[in-house]
Design a protein around this motif. Structure first.
Motif, PDB file in Angstrom:
ATOM      1  N   LEU A   1      39.987  51.942  31.102  1.00 23.70           N
ATOM      2  CA  LEU A   1      40.829  50.799  30.770  1.00 23.70           C
ATOM      3  C   LEU A   1      40.479  50.372  29.351  1.00 23.70           C
ATOM      4  N   GLU A   2      41.483  50.266  28.500  1.00 22.53           N
ATOM      5  CA  GLU A   2      41.188  49.889  27.131  1.00 22.53           C
ATOM      6  C   GLU A   2      42.324  49.086  26.544  1.00 22.53           C
ATOM      7  N   GLY A   3      41.983  48.340  25.499  1.00 23.45           N
ATOM      8  CA  GLY A   3      42.991  47.523  24.830  1.00 23.45           C
ATOM      9  C   GLY A   3      42.368  46.335  24.133  1.00 23.45           C
ATOM     10  N   THR A   4      43.107  45.758  23.202  1.00 26.04           N
ATOM     11  CA  THR A   4      42.593  44.617  22.443  1.00 26.04           C
ATOM     12  C   THR A   4      42.432  43.381  23.308  1.00 26.04           C
ATOM     13  N   GLY A   5      43.138  43.337  24.422  1.00 25.34           N
ATOM     14  CA  GLY A   5      43.053  42.176  25.304  1.00 25.34           C
ATOM     15  C   GLY A   5      41.721  42.037  25.999  1.00 25.34           C
ATOM     16  N   MET A   6      40.849  43.029  25.860  1.00 25.67           N
ATOM     17  CA  MET A   6      39.529  42.967  26.491  1.00 25.67           C
ATOM     18  C   MET A   6      38.489  42.311  25.602  1.00 25.67           C
ATOM     19  N   VAL A   7      38.697  42.413  24.293  1.00 23.75           N
ATOM     20  CA  VAL A   7      37.647  42.057  23.335  1.00 23.75           C
ATOM     21  C   VAL A   7      37.326  40.568  23.413  1.00 23.75           C
ATOM     22  N   GLY A   8      36.076  40.266  23.702  1.00 20.87           N
ATOM     23  CA  GLY A   8      35.599  38.881  23.705  1.00 20.87           C
ATOM     24  C   GLY A   8      36.136  38.021  24.819  1.00 20.87           C
ATOM     25  N   VAL A   9      36.736  38.627  25.850  1.00 25.33           N
ATOM     26  CA  VAL A   9      37.305  37.847  26.950  1.00 25.33           C
ATOM     27  C   VAL A   9      36.281  37.741  28.072  1.00 25.33           C
ATOM     28  N   PRO A  10      35.749  36.552  28.353  1.00 28.91           N
ATOM     29  CA  PRO A  10      34.763  36.402  29.427  1.00 28.91           C
ATOM     30  C   PRO A  10      35.387  36.715  30.782  1.00 28.91           C
ATOM     31  N   GLY A  11      34.587  37.325  31.655  1.00 28.17           N
ATOM     32  CA  GLY A  11      35.024  37.577  33.019  1.00 28.17           C
ATOM     33  C   GLY A  11      35.916  38.778  33.196  1.00 28.17           C
ATOM     34  N   PHE A  12      36.143  39.521  32.122  1.00 27.79           N
ATOM     35  CA  PHE A  12      37.032  40.679  32.221  1.00 27.79           C
ATOM     36  C   PHE A  12      36.445  41.721  33.182  1.00 27.79           C
ATOM     37  N   SER A  13      35.170  42.049  32.973  1.00 27.72           N
ATOM     38  CA  SER A  13      34.528  43.043  33.826  1.00 27.72           C
ATOM     39  C   SER A  13      34.500  42.572  35.274  1.00 27.72           C
ATOM     40  N   LYS A  14      34.281  41.264  35.467  1.00 25.99           N
ATOM     41  CA  LYS A  14      34.252  40.695  36.822  1.00 25.99           C
ATOM     42  C   LYS A  14      35.568  40.952  37.542  1.00 25.99           C
ATOM     43  N   ARG A  15      36.679  40.751  36.842  1.00 25.77           N
ATOM     44  CA  ARG A  15      37.988  40.980  37.455  1.00 25.77           C
ATOM     45  C   ARG A  15      38.182  42.445  37.828  1.00 25.77           C
ATOM     46  N   LEU A  16      37.704  43.327  36.940  1.00 27.81           N
ATOM     47  CA  LEU A  16      37.830  44.762  37.210  1.00 27.81           C
ATOM     48  C   LEU A  16      37.071  45.146  38.466  1.00 27.81           C
TER      49      LEU A  16
ATOM     50  N   ALA B   1      38.533  43.766  41.720  1.00 27.36           N
ATOM     51  CA  ALA B   1      39.707  44.531  42.159  1.00 27.36           C
ATOM     52  C   ALA B   1      39.290  45.766  42.928  1.00 27.36           C
ATOM     53  N   LEU B   2      38.254  46.459  42.434  1.00 28.10           N
ATOM     54  CA  LEU B   2      37.769  47.659  43.125  1.00 28.10           C
ATOM     55  C   LEU B   2      37.066  47.292  44.428  1.00 28.10           C
ATOM     56  N   ALA B   3      36.262  46.229  44.397  1.00 30.90           N
ATOM     57  CA  ALA B   3      35.526  45.825  45.602  1.00 30.90           C
ATOM     58  C   ALA B   3      36.477  45.407  46.716  1.00 30.90           C
ATOM     59  N   ASN B   4      37.571  44.773  46.356  1.00 28.53           N
ATOM     60  CA  ASN B   4      38.536  44.341  47.378  1.00 28.53           C
ATOM     61  C   ASN B   4      39.153  45.513  48.125  1.00 28.53           C
TER      62      ASN B   4
ATOM     63  N   ARG C   1      45.965  51.461  41.546  1.00 31.66           N
ATOM     64  CA  ARG C   1      46.926  50.449  41.983  1.00 31.66           C
ATOM     65  C   ARG C   1      46.317  49.047  41.965  1.00 31.66           C
ATOM     66  N   SER C   2      45.070  48.947  42.433  1.00 26.52           N
ATOM     67  CA  SER C   2      44.431  47.625  42.494  1.00 26.52           C
ATOM     68  C   SER C   2      44.154  47.081  41.087  1.00 26.52           C
ATOM     69  N   ILE C   3      43.779  47.960  40.148  1.00 27.15           N
ATOM     70  CA  ILE C   3      43.524  47.520  38.767  1.00 27.15           C
ATOM     71  C   ILE C   3      44.832  47.103  38.104  1.00 27.15           C
ATOM     72  N   ASP C   4      45.888  47.890  38.321  1.00 23.71           N
ATOM     73  CA  ASP C   4      47.192  47.538  37.750  1.00 23.71           C
ATOM     74  C   ASP C   4      47.649  46.166  38.228  1.00 23.71           C
ATOM     75  N   GLN C   5      47.414  45.872  39.507  1.00 25.03           N
ATOM     76  CA  GLN C   5      47.803  44.569  40.049  1.00 25.03           C
ATOM     77  C   GLN C   5      46.956  43.446  39.458  1.00 25.03           C
ATOM     78  N   ALA C   6      45.645  43.722  39.311  1.00 28.63           N
ATOM     79  CA  ALA C   6      44.733  42.690  38.804  1.00 28.63           C
ATOM     80  C   ALA C   6      45.026  42.340  37.344  1.00 28.63           C
TER      81      ALA C   6
ATOM     82  N   PRO D   1      47.891  51.204  29.972  1.00 27.82           N
ATOM     83  CA  PRO D   1      47.841  51.569  31.399  1.00 27.82           C
ATOM     84  C   PRO D   1      46.555  52.324  31.729  1.00 27.82           C
ATOM     85  N   VAL D   2      46.067  52.128  32.926  1.00 28.74           N
ATOM     86  CA  VAL D   2      44.820  52.769  33.352  1.00 28.74           C
ATOM     87  C   VAL D   2      44.968  54.289  33.283  1.00 28.74           C
ATOM     88  N   LYS D   3      44.016  54.922  32.632  1.00 26.44           N
ATOM     89  CA  LYS D   3      44.006  56.386  32.576  1.00 26.44           C
ATOM     90  C   LYS D   3      43.112  56.907  33.688  1.00 26.44           C
TER      91      LYS D   3
END
Length: 815
Positions: free
Chosen positions: A320-335, A338-341, A372-377, A389-391
């Motif tokens: 997963l990559e993109g500028t929307g990740m940079v410096g955003v707190p909690g991004f990894s937590k959401r990822l 999504a997988l844990a769910n 699918r779960s990451i795309d939804q999250a 999009p997730v590769k």
């Protein structure tokens, strides 16, 4: 107190069970013992399959249960004295009646819940433990059979239940205080939840059961008995020279087991580690073998900072990559939420320091649901273009190098990735924990076997390096080369630490392979009996085998063979070429081959293209690498032509002398390539190119001496025409002799120009005293301006050519 756990292979049949009983009897003579057993080999899988068949209404489950029942009945009859069989046979029948009733219910409902599945598979361990108990009772052992479900308490996560250690430890301690026996027999793998429903603690969970009892009882040792003599530095099915690990720390054992080492179930270590209880992995079928002792951290000695190499297959990499990740707190937590769910286990994580990308390795089977779960999250970020999009990359594996003391040893990562890179193994992702106990790399599953062998050789096989040779061409030079290799096998292993395997052989019609090395005393017979195949079939197999330290050796003069070099270099297979066609092809292709060699860390060596076994190209390269500059080259480069003109004096026909040279193995298969100057043109062009000059064949002046009519027809027509042209050749000789000169076919390169041709050589020339098939090369350089650097010696012949190929082969193998 000791806890002994025996796996499915150890209790697969009555004969194996008797070995278990011998070990147990020896143990109970010295210590109170808890015996934990798995189901009979293959039974758990068979029970799961029967349940699955019942759930879809497939009556095949009934026959499967009958076969399983018969297997257990046969085991009882083979194990117990006939007078003491009836009670146990009856017990087996009762359990299978109950099992059949459960499966009948599954079939009627067309439903197989996790709870029911656990109930079905529990019968495997229940039956094996009851049968072994019955046998031990006939031997008058002081024993108690213990139902693990009465003591081990778990949650209701059927299939992989979590243990409630507080309740479990209390139950086990109370039970053993209340019961005083020398031996306790416990079914592994099974437990029960708070509602007394049967649960299981994960495949391989009998190890875990052993650890649970060992920790609760503060046992002196937990012995895991299996069918191998402990843990190994790598999977012996993959690495032929895998070595046993005598001692290993808890942490190292956990890392290796997590990354695919199947000897021990990963959760096993934690309960015993917390109590500092040693775990001893032993071999049921070789009980005297030391095995592997797992205990607290050990001091690394010498080079043993790496304990082992392991791997996990069937991995997918999600990026997963993109500028929307940079410096955003909690991004990894959401990822990860999504997988844990979706109950997706993350095996490996890596994130760039810029926070621009993150990738995780997961089980391949979960790839679709994970995407699918990451795309939804991250639906909002994806729609707004903040994220790509997730590769998903599939067909991958994780290879891990594990060692407790790696952090105190500099250069481990460099050594690991250097070895992989030299063998053309591309790494997709890397992870290393802060504890530095393991370095993990994600790579293509097609490269796993090669990677593990490369790393094992790098870290463990200090005695030698294995070289896999694939030789195309088994004629005169090829045969001499094979004889030389055979003669030098012991020397190379002892002196250069190279173990040579001639893994593949090919001639114009047949191809032969043997990964353990072709028998060089019998290769002619083996090749004659081998399967038919072309050079393209040969190369395809080489690429498919993907073996470490591979070297392709071309001892043909075939254009089709020379055309496959790119396919080999792109797979990091080194190419050693006696064949001059590739290096003397278009300058563009020559550069391309050189570029591929550098790009894929695969040597492309062709020393024998010029001067056979003489170090002509190697010396030229050494001059250039050391900063010298070549101004001029003069050379007699054809052993064939030198032989011919040294032997021709007009008393015998020129044609007969050429025929003699061919019969003695000095000429190309078509002698016209030599006599027409084409071969010498190729050689001087190769030298000019190696000196840095862009040169094509059309740029070389050829002052030919052979009449044009000699090039018509077949080789035999060529000889006939030379006989007719004998006056021409005699005239050439007489003219030189009249000037007190000798005839030599000389190649020259100067100021970017090259030429070849027959010259009159006076007595004061370096070329005058050049006899037989000798070559002579004169390098005039900045450092050797007037007195050239001279290379002289035999420039033709199967033996010397083979020896030059052999030397290149060794150079390629030692890179």
């Amino acid at each position: 107190m000791k806890v002994l756990k025996f796996g499915g292979s150890s209790v697969a049949n009555a004969a194996n069970m008797n070995k278990v009983i011998e070990i147990v009897q020896e143990s109970i003579q010295k210590d109170k013992t808890v015996l934990v057993v798995s189901a009979l080999g293959g039974v758990t899988d068979a029970l799961l399959q029967a349940g699955a068949q019942a759930s879809v209404g497939n009556d095949a489950y009934k026959e499967a249960l009958k076969e399983l029942e018969q297997k257990h009945l046969d085991t009882v009859r083979a194990l117990l004295p006939i007078q003491q069989q009836s009670a146990t046979l009856s017990l087996v029948k009762q359990h299978f009646n109950e099992l059949e009733n459960i499966c009948d219910g599954v079939s009627l409902l067309r439903e197989l819940s996790g709870r029911t599945k656990d109930r079905i598979v529990s019968f495997g361990e229940l039956l094996s433990s009851l049968i072994i108990s019955a046998k031990l009772q006939t031997l008058h052992a002081d024993l108690q059979w213990v139902d693990a479900r009465q003591l081990v308490v778990t949650d209701s996560a059927f299939g992989n239940a979590a243990v409630d250690f507080e309740a479990t430890n209390e139950n086990i301690a109370a039970y053993f205080r209340a019961n005083q026996h020398q031996l306790y027999v416990v079914p592994g793998f099974i437990a029960a939840d708070q509602q007394k429903n049967t649960t299981t603690v994960g495949r391989g969970g009998s190890d875990y059961t052993g650890a649970i009892f060992a920790a609760a009882l503060n046992a002196a040792v937990l012995e895991i008995w299996t069918d191998v003599s402990g843990m190994m530095t790598a999977d012996p099915r993959v690495v032929q020279n895998a070595k046993p690990i005598n001692h290993i720390s808890y942490q190292e054992a956990m890392e290796l087991s997590h990354f695919g080492a199947k000897i021990i179930y990963p959760p096993t270590i934690q309960p015993v580690m917390s109590r500092n209880i040693p775990v001893w992995v032993k071999n049921t079928f070789a009980p005297k073998a030391y095995g592997t002792l797992i205990e607290q951290v050990l001091t690394a000695n010498g080079n043993d900072f790496i304990r082992g190499i392991s791997s996990i297959n069937n991995i997918a990499l999600l990026s997963l990559e993109g500028t929307g990740m940079v410096g955003v707190p909690g991004f990894s937590k959401r990822l990860f939420e999504a997988l844990a769910n979706e109950q997706v286990n993350v095996i490996l994580i890596t994130q760039s320091s810029s926070e621009h990308s993150i990738c995780v390795a997961i089980n391949d089977a979960n790839a679709i649901v994970a995407k699918r779960s990451i795309d939804q999250a991250f639906n909002h970020e994806l729609r707004s273009g903040l994220l790509e999009p997730v590769k998903v990359e599939q067909g991958l594996s994780v290879v891990a190098v594990v060692g407790e003391k790696m952090k105190s040893q500099p250069g481990v990562s460099g050594k690991m990735f250097g070895a992989l890179g030299r063998n053309g193994i591309n790494v997709r992702a890397i992870a290393q924990g802060s504890s530095e106990k393991n370095i993990s790399a994600v790579l293509s599953s097609a490269d796993v076997k090669k990677a593990i062998n490369v790393l094992h050789e790098e870290f463990f096989e200090t005695t030698y390096k294995q070289l896999n040779l694939f030789i195309a061409g088994t004629g005169n030079v090829g045969g001499k080369l094979l004889a030389q290799i055979h003669k030098q096998l012991v020397y190379l292993k002892d002196q250069l630490r190279l173990q040579i395997h001639v893994t593949g052989l090919a001639n114009s019609k047949k191809i032969l392979f043997n990964e353990d090395g072709i028998d060089l005393e019998n290769w002619k017979v083996l090749l004659a009996d081998a399967a038919p195949g072309s050079i393209h079939d040969f190369v395809k197999r080489i690429r498919e085998k993907n073996l470490r330290n591979s070297v392709f050796v071309d001892v043909t003069a075939n254009e089709e063979v020379a055309g496959v070099y790119e396919q080999l270099l792109e797979k990091s297979v080194a190419v050693v070429a006696c064949n001059k066609i590739a290096a003397s092809s278009s300058y563009e292709r020559y550069l391309h081959l050189k570029s591929l060699s550098r790009q894929y860390n695969a040597p492309f060596l062709f020393e024998t293209n010029v001067g056979a076994g003489l170090p002509v190209i190697g010396t030229l390269n050494d001059l250039l690498r050391s900063g010298d500059q070549v101004n001029r080259i003069q050379a007699v480069l054809s052993g064939t032509l030198n032989f011919v003109f040294n032997h021709y004096n007009g008393t015998k026909s020129f044609a007969s002398v050429v025929r003699q040279a061919q019969e003695e193995g000095y000429t190309e298969p078509d002698p016209r390539l030599d006599l027409g100057g084409t071969d010498v043109m190729r050689k001087i062009m190769i030298l000019a190119r190696e000196a840095g000059q862009q040169l094509e064949m059309k740029d070389i002046t050829n002052n030919a001496f052979l009449p044009a009519s000699c090039f018509n027809g077949s080789v035999e027509d060529f000889y006939n025409e030379m006989e007719k042209q004998e006056p021409h050749f005699k005239a050439l000789y007489n003219e030189a002799a009249s000037r007190n000169c000798k005839l030599k076919f000389v190649a020259s390169y100067e100021h970017g120009k090259a030429a070849v041709g027959l010259q009159h050589i006076p007595a004061e020339s370096d070329f005058y005293h050049l006899y037989g098939k000798d070559n002579l090369v004169l390098f005039f350089t900045e450092r050797y301006p007037e007195q050239p650097l001279v290379i002289k010696g035999a420039g033709a012949g199967a033996d010397v050519t083979a020896s030059g190929v052999f030397a290149d082969m060794i150079r390629a193998g030692r890179v």
